[in-house]
Design an enzyme around this catalytic site. Structure first.
Site, PDB file in Angstrom:
ATOM      1  N   ARG A  97      10.852  40.096  17.707  1.00  0.00           N
ATOM      2  CA  ARG A  97      10.424  39.290  18.862  1.00  0.00           C
ATOM      3  C   ARG A  97      11.023  37.881  18.790  1.00  0.00           C
ATOM      4  O   ARG A  97      11.431  37.323  19.809  1.00  0.00           O
ATOM      5  CB  ARG A  97       8.894  39.226  18.937  1.00  0.00           C
ATOM      6  CG  ARG A  97       8.390  38.523  20.192  1.00  0.00           C
ATOM      7  CD  ARG A  97       6.880  38.639  20.369  1.00  0.00           C
ATOM      8  NE  ARG A  97       6.165  37.904  19.342  1.00  0.00           N
ATOM      9  CZ  ARG A  97       4.836  37.912  19.203  1.00  0.00           C
ATOM     10  NH1 ARG A  97       4.090  38.636  20.031  1.00  0.00           N
ATOM     11  NH2 ARG A  97       4.256  37.232  18.249  1.00  0.00           N
ATOM     12  N   ARG A 107      24.422  22.067  24.211  1.00  0.00           N
ATOM     13  CA  ARG A 107      25.723  22.156  23.527  1.00  0.00           C
ATOM     14  C   ARG A 107      25.902  21.045  22.496  1.00  0.00           C
ATOM     15  O   ARG A 107      26.698  21.152  21.587  1.00  0.00           O
ATOM     16  CB  ARG A 107      26.868  22.097  24.553  1.00  0.00           C
ATOM     17  CG  ARG A 107      26.943  23.336  25.425  1.00  0.00           C
ATOM     18  CD  ARG A 107      27.931  23.154  26.553  1.00  0.00           C
ATOM     19  NE  ARG A 107      27.600  21.976  27.362  1.00  0.00           N
ATOM     20  CZ  ARG A 107      28.251  21.613  28.462  1.00  0.00           C
ATOM     21  NH1 ARG A 107      29.272  22.324  28.893  1.00  0.00           N
ATOM     22  NH2 ARG A 107      27.884  20.550  29.145  1.00  0.00           N
ATOM     23  N   LYS A 115       8.421  33.488  23.362  1.00  0.00           N
ATOM     24  CA  LYS A 115       7.501  32.692  22.540  1.00  0.00           C
ATOM     25  C   LYS A 115       8.227  31.398  22.180  1.00  0.00           C
ATOM     26  O   LYS A 115       8.776  31.234  21.092  1.00  0.00           O
ATOM     27  CB  LYS A 115       7.076  33.483  21.298  1.00  0.00           C
ATOM     28  CG  LYS A 115       5.811  32.958  20.660  1.00  0.00           C
ATOM     29  CD  LYS A 115       5.192  33.971  19.737  1.00  0.00           C
ATOM     30  CE  LYS A 115       4.064  33.387  18.908  1.00  0.00           C
ATOM     31  NZ  LYS A 115       2.917  32.900  19.665  1.00  0.00           N
ATOM     32  N   GLU A 135      -3.252  36.645  30.568  1.00  0.00           N
ATOM     33  CA  GLU A 135      -3.640  36.686  29.152  1.00  0.00           C
ATOM     34  C   GLU A 135      -4.496  35.458  28.876  1.00  0.00           C
ATOM     35  O   GLU A 135      -4.848  34.728  29.803  1.00  0.00           O
ATOM     36  CB  GLU A 135      -2.400  36.699  28.253  1.00  0.00           C
ATOM     37  CG  GLU A 135      -1.495  35.480  28.430  1.00  0.00           C
ATOM     38  CD  GLU A 135      -0.299  35.458  27.467  1.00  0.00           C
ATOM     39  OE1 GLU A 135      -0.331  36.112  26.419  1.00  0.00           O
ATOM     40  OE2 GLU A 135       0.674  34.752  27.798  1.00  0.00           O
TER      41      GLU A 135
HETATM   42  N1  PMP Z   1      -0.512  35.438  23.955  1.00  0.00           N
HETATM   43  C1  PMP Z   1      -0.110  34.222  23.567  1.00  0.00           C
HETATM   44  C2  PMP Z   1       0.158  33.200  24.594  1.00  0.00           C
HETATM   45  C3  PMP Z   1       0.071  33.946  22.206  1.00  0.00           C
HETATM   46  O1  PMP Z   1       0.493  32.744  21.808  1.00  0.00           O
HETATM   47  C4  PMP Z   1      -0.202  34.964  21.252  1.00  0.00           C
HETATM   48  C5  PMP Z   1       0.021  34.701  19.788  1.00  0.00           C
HETATM   49  N2  PMP Z   1      -0.852  33.757  19.258  1.00  0.00           N
HETATM   50  C6  PMP Z   1      -0.667  36.205  21.709  1.00  0.00           C
HETATM   51  C7  PMP Z   1      -0.782  36.414  23.070  1.00  0.00           C
HETATM   52  C8  PMP Z   1      -0.951  37.309  20.747  1.00  0.00           C
HETATM   53  O2  PMP Z   1       0.233  37.793  20.187  1.00  0.00           O
HETATM   54  P1  PMP Z   1       0.293  38.400  18.738  1.00  0.00           P
HETATM   55  O3  PMP Z   1      -0.637  39.550  18.710  1.00  0.00           O
HETATM   56  O4  PMP Z   1       1.696  38.809  18.560  1.00  0.00           O
HETATM   57  O5  PMP Z   1      -0.122  37.330  17.783  1.00  0.00           O
END
Ligand code: PMP
Length: 290
Positions: free
Chosen positions: A50, A103, A149, A182
């Site tokens: 990832r 750059r 991320k 989320e």
């Molecule tokens: N959503 C967000 C915005 C996150 O930052 C994270 C990780 N802290 C997650 C979901 C959960 O992802 P993971 O299970 O890979 O930690």
């Protein structure tokens, strides 16, 4: 504490980066949060994959192979003698000038911090978490895709501030058009009609590694599963709600926007998933010797 910084293990006090680093000036970089349990790094390969996907999405070329990155994570854990750890892996665009131009940043900065994991209090796992719906909407997928991320976490921090002001630890983030995306640092699941449901990451969510593990567990346990666009009303009406994340693992949610979910207690499916998840963290992972 020893920190991995650009190929070397250095003391915490010596682990410093330039004020011209674009990770700092512009949030131009990517990161991972990983966890180890009893000298086993959980889903390390998935986290590394990832990280490289996120880097590719922002056209940042990580100056080392995935195999070397894995080695660096394990070396840092060993150097700090940590069996149970939270691992923060960061790659920034590197040092440039005061303009945006990537750059100008010739060498990416890579650092790895391994630290003790600080957990949510036990009561939250036993009684469930109370959360709110954030006023702050999730970034548009077409503006800054939450699947990346990146170090640019202000969107999440603003929603976290919404939660803190309401006296809560987490907040649900909706998309611009009112779908559930989320939480600020966790993915969200519901149980509805006996089925496990989570929003597709394409609506504007991180493809969580814990999310993926939970989906795998549900399949193994014969729990019906679907990825589906849901609205906040679907969550209010769900029989169970829980969040997933590397730090939080699986945490039940029993109150949202001051509304009680079902009977206000962690649900049975959630509890079964929590148990099964604990089991896989004990056996699945990349082993290292201290
Ligand atoms: N959503 C967000 C915005 C996150 O930052 C994270 C990780 N802290 C997650 C979901 C959960 O992802 P993971 O299970 O890979 O930690």
């Amino acid at each position: 504490m020893r920190i991995y910084l650009n190929g070397k293990l250095v003391d915490k006090d010596k682990a410093v980066i330039s004020v011209f680093d674009h990770g700092l000036l512009y949030g131009d970089g990517v990161f991972e949060g990983i966890r180890s349990y009893n000298s086993l790094v959980f889903r390390l390969k998935e986290h590394i994959d990832r990280l490289y996907r996120s880097a590719e999405a922002i056209e940042l070329k990580i100056p080392m192979t995935k195999a070397d990155m894995i080695k660096a994570v394990l070396e840092t854990l060993k150097a700090n003698g940590l069996k149970d750890a939270y691992i923060r892996l960061v790659v920034t665009r590197g040092s440039g000038d005061l303009g945006l131009d990537p750059r100008k940043c010739k060498v990416p900065t890579v650092f790895i911090i391994t630290d003790k994991i600080s957990l949510y209090p036990k009561e939250f796992y036993q009684n469930g978490l109370a959360i709110i719906t954030a006023k702050t909407r999730r970034n548009l997928v077409t503006a800054l895709n939450p699947k990346i991320k990146s170090l640019n976490y202000l969107n999440n921090i603003l929603a976290k501030i919404d939660a803190i002001k309401a006296g809560m630890e987490e907040a649900i983030m909706l998309t611009y058009n009112d779908y559930v995306a989320e939480c600020t640092g966790d993915n969200i699941f519901i149980i509805s009609g006996g089925r496990l449901i989570t929003p597709p990451a394409d609506v504007g969510a991180l493809e969580g590694i814990t999310r993926d593990a939970v989906i795998g567990l549900a399949r193994m346990m014969g729990i019906g599963f679907e990825e589906k666009m849901i609205k906040i009303e679907d969550i209010y009406a769900a029989s169970e709600v829980f969040l997933t994340g590397t730090a939080a693992e699986i945490i039940p949610v029993t109150m949202i926007d001051k509304r009680r979910i079902n009977d206000g207690k962690p649900g049975e499916v959630t509890k079964r998933l929590m148990e099964e998840f604990k089991k896989i963290t004990k056996v699945n992972g990349v082993k290292y010797e201290l």
